[in-house]
Design an enzyme around this catalytic site. Structure first.
Site, PDB file in Angstrom:
ATOM      1  N   ASP A   1       0.597  -1.328  -0.011  1.00  0.00           N
ATOM      2  CA  ASP A   1       0.008  -0.083   0.069  1.00  0.00           C
ATOM      3  C   ASP A   1       0.837   1.145   0.005  1.00  0.00           C
ATOM      4  O   ASP A   1       0.296   2.377  -0.250  1.00  0.00           O
ATOM      5  CB  ASP A   1      -1.041   0.053   1.330  1.00  0.00           C
ATOM      6  CG  ASP A   1      -2.316  -0.900   0.986  1.00  0.00           C
ATOM      7  OD1 ASP A   1      -2.600  -0.914  -0.074  1.00  0.00           O
ATOM      8  OD2 ASP A   1      -2.650  -1.460   2.064  1.00  0.00           O
TER       9      ASP A   1
ATOM     10  N   ASP B   1      -4.870  -4.655  -6.994  1.00  0.00           N
ATOM     11  CA  ASP B   1      -4.657  -3.211  -6.544  1.00  0.00           C
ATOM     12  C   ASP B   1      -3.252  -2.791  -6.584  1.00  0.00           C
ATOM     13  O   ASP B   1      -3.005  -1.745  -6.780  1.00  0.00           O
ATOM     14  CB  ASP B   1      -5.167  -3.155  -4.902  1.00  0.00           C
ATOM     15  CG  ASP B   1      -6.625  -3.875  -4.918  1.00  0.00           C
ATOM     16  OD1 ASP B   1      -6.591  -4.891  -5.332  1.00  0.00           O
ATOM     17  OD2 ASP B   1      -7.218  -3.589  -3.850  1.00  0.00           O
TER      18      ASP B   1
END
Ligand code: GLY
Length: 426
Positions: free
Chosen positions: A143, A205
């Site tokens: 992330d 993602d």
């Protein structure tokens, strides 16, 4: 203090932009009434194709009005707006370092870019500063790209301050430590290795976070980061997609010999379904990888992912949270965040596609998405201070369902800025 001054200026700014917005809405309404009369006269049915009068400036002014209201309600600069649950008015805040914590500063940077108003510059700087230490921590997951690029990445792009560049290089090096050369991808979720028995897991993602690696390689960082990003995109291209070009959310690989074990879901409806935001990440991710590499294989994946998504959209161009969610007994919730991510990606993609008809198709689709997101059905204006309603964060966990979510707002304003550039011939 800066933030107090900013808020004072904000009042003036708010009055000006809101006045502008009202005027623009008035003209839009008049145009819409005229168009409606024409439709009635010629017996046409209304549809979702874009009209030429979609007013980007008016939509950006709306974002400014909403964001000023948010800014005024924040108790302190550490409170990073994250989500507003359905029916609620107040923002819940993101933990610094959570995957969503870069989107509010990113939104502030875009507002600064859009308006050149220092209200936004000061607000963006204040909150970006809070995230800087994150760049120097060991990456806990993939992330770090989501956290760093909207906040620190935009900060560097718009100010050129080398303090931001240094932080980005550190974050990129740290992210690359999660790369497994046997597999050829970054480990997305170290926390899921034992918990889910997913030895090496990579989520779609993760494509988004390759941008941080490309950025560093291109801006004086370690050149190897470019190779890592390309290899990750190649491996993902090979294993993450089904024959209809929809993608799995999670690809699980063997750690030792790197073979692909299975494709599963974490946030979608089922392993075999097309989770809307996951597909949106694929479209955006491969478009960005094409931008950075100019390798047509990646352009092809971006187009294939986009076509799989566009083929199955409902009438208003905003997907249900999962394309395979059952339509009864009640319609499933929409996911405006997926629409915003996709609109932004398609505007960029339309600039790379040589075939004029196809390029126009992507741009028209993006404009139709933005037009619908800018309609009363999706705008939060009368409900709360976010930009958009109706996003889904994590359906299987029952979290953030039909909510306002900051990353939806971030990609919405990014898409508006991209469209504004295209309209100006950029
Ligand atoms: N990256 C997590 C999500 O899209 O929900």
């Amino acid at each position: 203090r800066d933030d107090v001054e900013s808020r004072g200026l904000g009042d003036v700014y708010k009055r000006q932009t809101c006045y502008l917005l009202i005027m623009q809405k008035h003209f839009r309404l008049r145009n819409a009434l005229f168009a409606g009369l024409l439709l009635a006269a010629f017996g046409c049915s209304s549809h979702t194709h874009p009209t030429t009068d979609f007013n980007v400036d008016s939509a950006i002014a709306y974002c400014s009005c909403q964001a000023i209201k948010t800014l005024e309600t924040l108790p302190d600069v550490d409170s990073i707006p994250n989500t507003i649950d359905k029916g609620q008015k107040k923002w819940q805040y993101a933990h610094v370092g959570s995957w969503t914590s870069g989107f509010w500063p990113g939104t502030l940077w875009y507002l600064y870019e859009a308006t050149q108003d220092t209200v936004w510059l000061h607000a963006a700087e204040n909150v970006t500063r809070i995230l800087l230490p994150e760049a120097y921590r060991k990456a806990r997951s993939h992330d770090s790209g989501f956290i760093m690029m909207p906040s620190v990445g935009n900060a560097y792009r718009l100010t050129g301050d080398t303090m931001y560049a240094q932080a980005l290089h550190h974050a990129a090096d740290s992210l690359a430590e999660l790369y497994n050369p046997k597999v050829g991808t970054i480990l997305s979720w170290p926390g899921m290795v034992k918990k889910m028995n997913w030895p090496h897991n990579t989520i779609i993602d993760n494509m988004m976070n390759l941008e941080l690696l490309f950025w560093s390689a291109k801006n004086g960082g370690n050149k190897w980061l470019y190779d890592v990003a390309v290899k990750h995109a190649e491996t993902t291209m090979k294993y993450h997609f089904r024959t209809d070009h929809s993608c799995y959310h999670v690809a699980v690989y063997d750690t030792l010999d790197g073979h692909f074990i299975k494709g599963v879901t974490h946030q979608g409806l089922a392993d075999s379904t097309m989770w809307a935001r996951g597909q949106a990440w694929a479209i955006y991710g491969y478009t960005m990888v094409y931008r950075e590499t100019r390798d047509v294989r990646f352009l092809e994946v971006a187009c294939q992912s986009a076509d799989a998504y566009l083929r199955r959209l409902p009438e208003d161009m905003v997907p249900y949270w999962d394309f395979d969610a059952p339509m009864s007994p009640l319609l499933p919730p929409k996911d405006a965040s997926a629409a915003a991510v996709t609109a932004s990606a398609l505007i960029e993609l339309s600039g790379y596609v040589n075939d004029e008809i196809k390029s126009r198709h992507y741009l028209d689709a993006a404009i139709a998405m933005l037009e619908n997101l800018s309609s009363s059905a999706y705008q939060s204006g009368t409900v709360n201070t976010a930009f958009l309603l109706h996003s889904v964060g994590h359906m299987p966990r029952g979290r953030e369902i039909d909510a306002s979510i900051m990353y939806a707002d971030y990609y919405y304003i990014e898409a508006l800025l991209r469209l504004r550039t295209v309209n100006k011939g950029g």
